[in-house]
Design an enzyme around this catalytic site. Sequence first.
Site, PDB file in Angstrom:
ATOM      1  N   ASP A   1      67.702 -48.139 -14.574  1.00 57.72           N
ATOM      2  CA  ASP A   1      66.468 -48.769 -15.045  1.00 57.72           C
ATOM      3  C   ASP A   1      65.251 -47.916 -14.724  1.00 57.72           C
ATOM      4  OD1 ASP A   1      68.285 -50.722 -15.604  1.00 57.72           O
ATOM      5  OD2 ASP A   1      67.554 -52.161 -14.125  1.00 57.72           O
TER       6      ASP A   1
ATOM      7  N   ASP B   1      70.147 -43.048 -11.486  1.00 59.04           N
ATOM      8  CA  ASP B   1      69.728 -44.436 -11.508  1.00 59.04           C
ATOM      9  C   ASP B   1      69.596 -44.823 -12.986  1.00 59.04           C
ATOM     10  OD1 ASP B   1      68.471 -46.936 -10.638  1.00 59.04           O
ATOM     11  OD2 ASP B   1      66.593 -46.026 -11.308  1.00 59.04           O
TER      12      ASP B   1
ATOM     13  N   ASP C   1      63.630 -43.213 -10.279  1.00 57.23           N
ATOM     14  CA  ASP C   1      62.194 -43.468 -10.439  1.00 57.23           C
ATOM     15  C   ASP C   1      61.584 -44.148  -9.228  1.00 57.23           C
ATOM     16  OD1 ASP C   1      61.659 -46.715 -11.178  1.00 57.23           O
ATOM     17  OD2 ASP C   1      63.712 -45.984 -11.291  1.00 57.23           O
TER      18      ASP C   1
END
Length: 273
Positions: A16, A14, A187
Amino acid sequence: MAPTPSPRVAAFFDLDKTVIARSSTLAFTRHFYDGGLLTKRAVLRSAIAQLQFLLTSAHADQVEKLRKHVTDMCTGWDAATVHSIVTETLDTVVRPVIFTEAAELIARHKAAGHDVVLVSASGIDMVEPIGELLGADLVRASVMQVVDGKYSGEIEFYCYGEEKANAMRELAAEHGYDLAQCYAYSDSATDLPMLEAAGHPAVVNPDKTLRAHAEQAGWEILDFPNPAPYVDWSSPATRGWTAAAAATVGALAATAVALGISHRRHTRHLAAA
């Protein structure tokens, strides 16, 4: 009989809050304003959206609000202008917010012979240049519809939730990846399908929901606190500097222990390629 080739391995990241410390789309807001794409009022709304993104967990409703904000903001923009602004300002916008630990992890995967793949809900026009900066082999990201050279406000492909896992499976079929041997990093709890699609999931700076899930599932938990200017850790020119930096970090850590400061970090030992 010729030996059967070993399955290829990929590390899916991922973007961001996993590789960079902010929203890749909203990071370019000031430069979009300078380029005539945004009004001052729109810049203010984007600043608020960026703050909400940084301070809140990425629950589905929050992600949907951010998606709508970005889609509405970009409607009518000239796609070529966006690409030009992103590529010209990449060094000043993105390089300073790349997590040092993420850059090191990417370098280790590449050294192990693994492909590095970015899988992001952000727009492909932002994610592809960032992927090039990071040395990613492949990128999958959301695609906004372009009509007569301008964003129409419609999304052709939203790389979010289960669609991230579908993208991983499609890439595995195209490139011969064995997902059971692949790695995935994120995250956000919204990326559980992505993480569960790989044999070696790990969470990075996880939100509360994802941290609880990772602890229960026995997944590795990584904390990346240090955004810093990106360094090509695989370059021979930086290897000596990296070793010296590691020694310095070790000395500082020893000093911290002597002062009674505790620091807990989860680390990964990559499987041999």
